[in-house]
Design a protein around this motif. Structure first.
Motif, PDB file in Angstrom:
ATOM      1  N   VAL A  34       0.836  -1.210   0.000  1.00  0.00           N
ATOM      2  CA  VAL A  34       0.000   0.000   0.000  1.00  0.00           C
ATOM      3  C   VAL A  34       0.866   1.254   0.000  1.00  0.00           C
ATOM      4  CG1 VAL A  34      -1.574   1.339   1.458  1.00  0.00           C
ATOM      5  CG2 VAL A  34      -2.023  -1.062   1.009  1.00  0.00           C
ATOM      6  N   THR A  35       1.918   1.247   0.781  1.00  0.00           N
ATOM      7  CA  THR A  35       2.812   2.403   0.843  1.00  0.00           C
ATOM      8  C   THR A  35       3.516   2.630  -0.491  1.00  0.00           C
ATOM      9  OG1 THR A  35       3.176   1.955   3.181  1.00  0.00           O
ATOM     10  CG2 THR A  35       4.740   3.427   2.098  1.00  0.00           C
ATOM     11  N   LEU A  36       3.931   1.559  -1.137  1.00  0.00           N
ATOM     12  CA  LEU A  36       4.614   1.689  -2.424  1.00  0.00           C
ATOM     13  C   LEU A  36       3.662   2.113  -3.544  1.00  0.00           C
ATOM     14  CD1 LEU A  36       6.979  -1.414  -2.328  1.00  0.00           C
ATOM     15  CD2 LEU A  36       7.596   0.992  -2.041  1.00  0.00           C
ATOM     16  N   LEU A  37       2.402   1.728  -3.471  1.00  0.00           N
ATOM     17  CA  LEU A  37       1.458   2.025  -4.540  1.00  0.00           C
ATOM     18  C   LEU A  37       0.732   3.360  -4.383  1.00  0.00           C
ATOM     19  CD1 LEU A  37      -0.121  -1.448  -5.271  1.00  0.00           C
ATOM     20  CD2 LEU A  37       1.639  -0.240  -6.527  1.00  0.00           C
ATOM     21  N   LEU A  38       0.855   4.021  -3.261  1.00  0.00           N
ATOM     22  CA  LEU A  38       0.173   5.303  -3.078  1.00  0.00           C
ATOM     23  C   LEU A  38       0.545   6.328  -4.145  1.00  0.00           C
ATOM     24  CD1 LEU A  38      -1.709   7.162  -1.533  1.00  0.00           C
ATOM     25  CD2 LEU A  38       0.193   7.725  -0.034  1.00  0.00           C
ATOM     26  N   PRO A  39       1.816   6.526  -4.505  1.00  0.00           N
ATOM     27  CA  PRO A  39       2.120   7.502  -5.566  1.00  0.00           C
ATOM     28  C   PRO A  39       1.523   7.146  -6.920  1.00  0.00           C
ATOM     29  CG  PRO A  39       4.101   6.962  -4.333  1.00  0.00           C
ATOM     30  CD  PRO A  39       3.036   6.019  -3.880  1.00  0.00           C
ATOM     31  N   ALA A  40       1.263   5.865  -7.155  1.00  0.00           N
ATOM     32  CA  ALA A  40       0.702   5.453  -8.436  1.00  0.00           C
ATOM     33  C   ALA A  40      -0.743   5.908  -8.605  1.00  0.00           C
ATOM     34  CB  ALA A  40       0.784   3.938  -8.579  1.00  0.00           C
ATOM     35  N   THR A  41      -1.405   6.300  -7.531  1.00  0.00           N
ATOM     36  CA  THR A  41      -2.793   6.753  -7.654  1.00  0.00           C
ATOM     37  C   THR A  41      -2.896   8.094  -8.355  1.00  0.00           C
ATOM     38  OG1 THR A  41      -2.738   7.778  -5.470  1.00  0.00           O
ATOM     39  CG2 THR A  41      -3.522   5.512  -5.598  1.00  0.00           C
ATOM     40  N   PHE A  42      -1.806   8.817  -8.466  1.00  0.00           N
ATOM     41  CA  PHE A  42      -1.842  10.117  -9.133  1.00  0.00           C
ATOM     42  C   PHE A  42      -1.696   9.995 -10.649  1.00  0.00           C
ATOM     43  CE2 PHE A  42      -0.153  11.304  -4.887  1.00  0.00           C
ATOM     44  CZ  PHE A  42      -1.252  12.038  -4.484  1.00  0.00           C
ATOM     45  N   THR A  43      -1.286   8.852 -11.154  1.00  0.00           N
ATOM     46  CA  THR A  43      -1.031   8.729 -12.588  1.00  0.00           C
ATOM     47  C   THR A  43      -2.203   8.237 -13.423  1.00  0.00           C
ATOM     48  OG1 THR A  43      -0.077   6.542 -12.252  1.00  0.00           O
ATOM     49  CG2 THR A  43       1.436   8.397 -12.273  1.00  0.00           C
ATOM     50  N   PRO A  44      -3.126   7.410 -12.920  1.00  0.00           N
ATOM     51  CA  PRO A  44      -4.166   6.915 -13.818  1.00  0.00           C
ATOM     52  C   PRO A  44      -5.259   7.940 -14.073  1.00  0.00           C
ATOM     53  CG  PRO A  44      -4.556   6.029 -11.662  1.00  0.00           C
ATOM     54  CD  PRO A  44      -3.276   6.817 -11.601  1.00  0.00           C
ATOM     55  N   LEU A  45      -6.031   7.662 -15.085  1.00  0.00           N
ATOM     56  CA  LEU A  45      -7.254   8.402 -15.383  1.00  0.00           C
ATOM     57  C   LEU A  45      -7.031   9.871 -15.699  1.00  0.00           C
ATOM     58  CD1 LEU A  45      -9.478   6.805 -12.609  1.00  0.00           C
ATOM     59  CD2 LEU A  45      -9.240   6.076 -14.972  1.00  0.00           C
ATOM     60  N   SER A  46      -5.845  10.245 -16.062  1.00  0.00           N
ATOM     61  CA  SER A  46      -5.509  11.604 -16.503  1.00  0.00           C
ATOM     62  C   SER A  46      -5.750  12.681 -15.461  1.00  0.00           C
ATOM     63  CB  SER A  46      -6.272  11.959 -17.777  1.00  0.00           C
ATOM     64  OG  SER A  46      -5.930  11.076 -18.800  1.00  0.00           O
ATOM     65  N   TYR A  47      -5.691  12.347 -14.197  1.00  0.00           N
ATOM     66  CA  TYR A  47      -5.776  13.376 -13.166  1.00  0.00           C
ATOM     67  C   TYR A  47      -4.431  14.074 -13.061  1.00  0.00           C
ATOM     68  CZ  TYR A  47     -10.243  11.558 -11.680  1.00  0.00           C
ATOM     69  OH  TYR A  47     -11.546  11.159 -11.641  1.00  0.00           O
ATOM     70  N   ALA A  48      -4.483  15.351 -12.777  1.00  0.00           N
ATOM     71  CA  ALA A  48      -3.253  16.129 -12.661  1.00  0.00           C
ATOM     72  C   ALA A  48      -2.501  15.726 -11.406  1.00  0.00           C
ATOM     73  CB  ALA A  48      -3.580  17.613 -12.624  1.00  0.00           C
ATOM     74  N   THR A  49      -1.205  15.623 -11.532  1.00  0.00           N
ATOM     75  CA  THR A  49      -0.387  15.318 -10.373  1.00  0.00           C
ATOM     76  C   THR A  49      -0.088  16.605  -9.613  1.00  0.00           C
ATOM     77  OG1 THR A  49       1.673  14.346  -9.601  1.00  0.00           O
ATOM     78  CG2 THR A  49       1.748  15.398 -11.727  1.00  0.00           C
ATOM     79  N   PRO A  50      -0.198  16.584  -8.302  1.00  0.00           N
ATOM     80  CA  PRO A  50       0.115  17.786  -7.525  1.00  0.00           C
ATOM     81  C   PRO A  50       1.614  17.979  -7.330  1.00  0.00           C
ATOM     82  CG  PRO A  50      -0.632  16.050  -6.075  1.00  0.00           C
ATOM     83  CD  PRO A  50      -0.746  15.515  -7.474  1.00  0.00           C
ATOM     84  N   LEU A  51       2.420  17.011  -7.760  1.00  0.00           N
ATOM     85  CA  LEU A  51       3.867  17.119  -7.628  1.00  0.00           C
ATOM     86  C   LEU A  51       4.396  18.154  -8.612  1.00  0.00           C
ATOM     87  CD1 LEU A  51       4.609  13.298  -7.527  1.00  0.00           C
ATOM     88  CD2 LEU A  51       4.273  14.829  -5.593  1.00  0.00           C
ATOM     89  N   ALA A  52       5.492  18.787  -8.268  1.00  0.00           N
ATOM     90  CA  ALA A  52       6.091  19.800  -9.143  1.00  0.00           C
ATOM     91  C   ALA A  52       6.829  19.112 -10.293  1.00  0.00           C
ATOM     92  CB  ALA A  52       7.053  20.675  -8.353  1.00  0.00           C
ATOM     93  N   PRO A  53       6.805  19.720 -11.479  1.00  0.00           N
ATOM     94  CA  PRO A  53       7.587  19.156 -12.585  1.00  0.00           C
ATOM     95  C   PRO A  53       9.075  19.206 -12.261  1.00  0.00           C
ATOM     96  CG  PRO A  53       6.169  20.957 -13.342  1.00  0.00           C
ATOM     97  CD  PRO A  53       6.074  20.907 -11.863  1.00  0.00           C
ATOM     98  N   PRO A  54       9.873  18.348 -12.883  1.00  0.00           N
ATOM     99  CA  PRO A  54      11.308  18.374 -12.628  1.00  0.00           C
ATOM    100  C   PRO A  54      11.921  19.686 -13.110  1.00  0.00           C
ATOM    101  CG  PRO A  54      10.793  16.845 -14.398  1.00  0.00           C
ATOM    102  CD  PRO A  54       9.494  17.307 -13.840  1.00  0.00           C
ATOM    103  N   PRO A  55      12.996  20.140 -12.463  1.00  0.00           N
ATOM    104  CA  PRO A  55      13.626  21.387 -12.899  1.00  0.00           C
ATOM    105  C   PRO A  55      14.121  21.292 -14.334  1.00  0.00           C
ATOM    106  CG  PRO A  55      14.475  20.693 -10.768  1.00  0.00           C
ATOM    107  CD  PRO A  55      13.640  19.573 -11.290  1.00  0.00           C
ATOM    108  N   GLY A  56      14.070  22.429 -15.023  1.00  0.00           N
ATOM    109  CA  GLY A  56      14.529  22.488 -16.403  1.00  0.00           C
ATOM    110  C   GLY A  56      13.497  23.120 -17.302  1.00  0.00           C
ATOM    111  N   LYS A  57      13.754  23.022 -18.614  1.00  0.00           N
ATOM    112  CA  LYS A  57      12.863  23.602 -19.625  1.00  0.00           C
ATOM    113  C   LYS A  57      11.986  22.506 -20.202  1.00  0.00           C
ATOM    114  CE  LYS A  57      12.847  25.880 -24.078  1.00  0.00           C
ATOM    115  NZ  LYS A  57      13.624  26.164 -25.252  1.00  0.00           N
ATOM    116  N   HIS A  58      10.680  22.791 -20.289  1.00  0.00           N
ATOM    117  CA  HIS A  58       9.721  21.832 -20.806  1.00  0.00           C
ATOM    118  C   HIS A  58       8.852  22.512 -21.865  1.00  0.00           C
ATOM    119  CE1 HIS A  58      10.745  19.289 -17.411  1.00  0.00           C
ATOM    120  NE2 HIS A  58      10.534  20.324 -16.618  1.00  0.00           N
ATOM    121  N   THR A  59       8.395  21.733 -22.840  1.00  0.00           N
ATOM    122  CA  THR A  59       7.482  22.230 -23.865  1.00  0.00           C
ATOM    123  C   THR A  59       6.054  22.034 -23.379  1.00  0.00           C
ATOM    124  OG1 THR A  59       9.033  21.617 -25.596  1.00  0.00           O
ATOM    125  CG2 THR A  59       6.761  21.992 -26.262  1.00  0.00           C
TER     126      THR A  59
END
Length: 141
Positions: A34-59
């Motif tokens: 359960v602890t390992l799979l908690l971050p995976a709940t942010f990726t399915p179903l096209s929900y926005a992740t509340p995590l910050a994007p990695p540093p750098g330039k993105h398109t």
């Protein structure tokens, strides 16, 4: 609460009840999974992740500004596009709107630059620069 988190919580409760009446080894393995799979709940179903994007330039492939709520940004990553939910700030919203207005002619795009501290900044991205043109030579002297 998003649907994916509600489904995750329902699974955790159901499996937790089963493990509670099982052995301690099952309960420990359940807690670990359960602890390992908690971050995976942010990726399915096209929900926005509340995590910050990695540093750098993105398109930026797409964006939506919800005033006083959040800025939703779909960015292109090396593996697959990701939807991020950035905190709303008037400065970032104005930068994003200006960059989108600047690319209204159909050339270029919007770039997201994330600093080491996680602060977003938007700018117009002209794409790849054109190589300098060579002067033409006369065929006849």
């Amino acid at each position: 609460m998003t649907h994916s988190l509600a489904l995750w919580l329902a699974f955790v409760l159901a499996a937790g009840i089963i493990c509670w009446f099982g052995s301690k080894r099952q309960a420990f393995a359940f807690i670990l999974v359960v602890t390992l799979l908690l971050p995976a709940t942010f990726t399915p179903l096209s929900y926005a992740t509340p995590l910050a994007p990695p540093p750098g330039k993105h398109t930026v492939l797409g964006a939506r500004i919800d005033v006083d709520v959040a800025i939703y940004v779909l960015i292109d990553t090396p593996t697959e596009p990701r939807l991020y939910r950035l905190p709303y700030s008037a400065e970032a919203a104005n930068q994003l709107q200006a960059a989108q207005d600047g690319m209204a002619d159909g050339e270029g795009g919007v770039a997201l630059r994330v600093g080491q501290d996680g602060s977003p900044g938007f700018s117009e991205d002209s794409g790849t620069p054109e190589p300098p043109k060579q002067a033409e030579r006369a065929l006849l002297p």
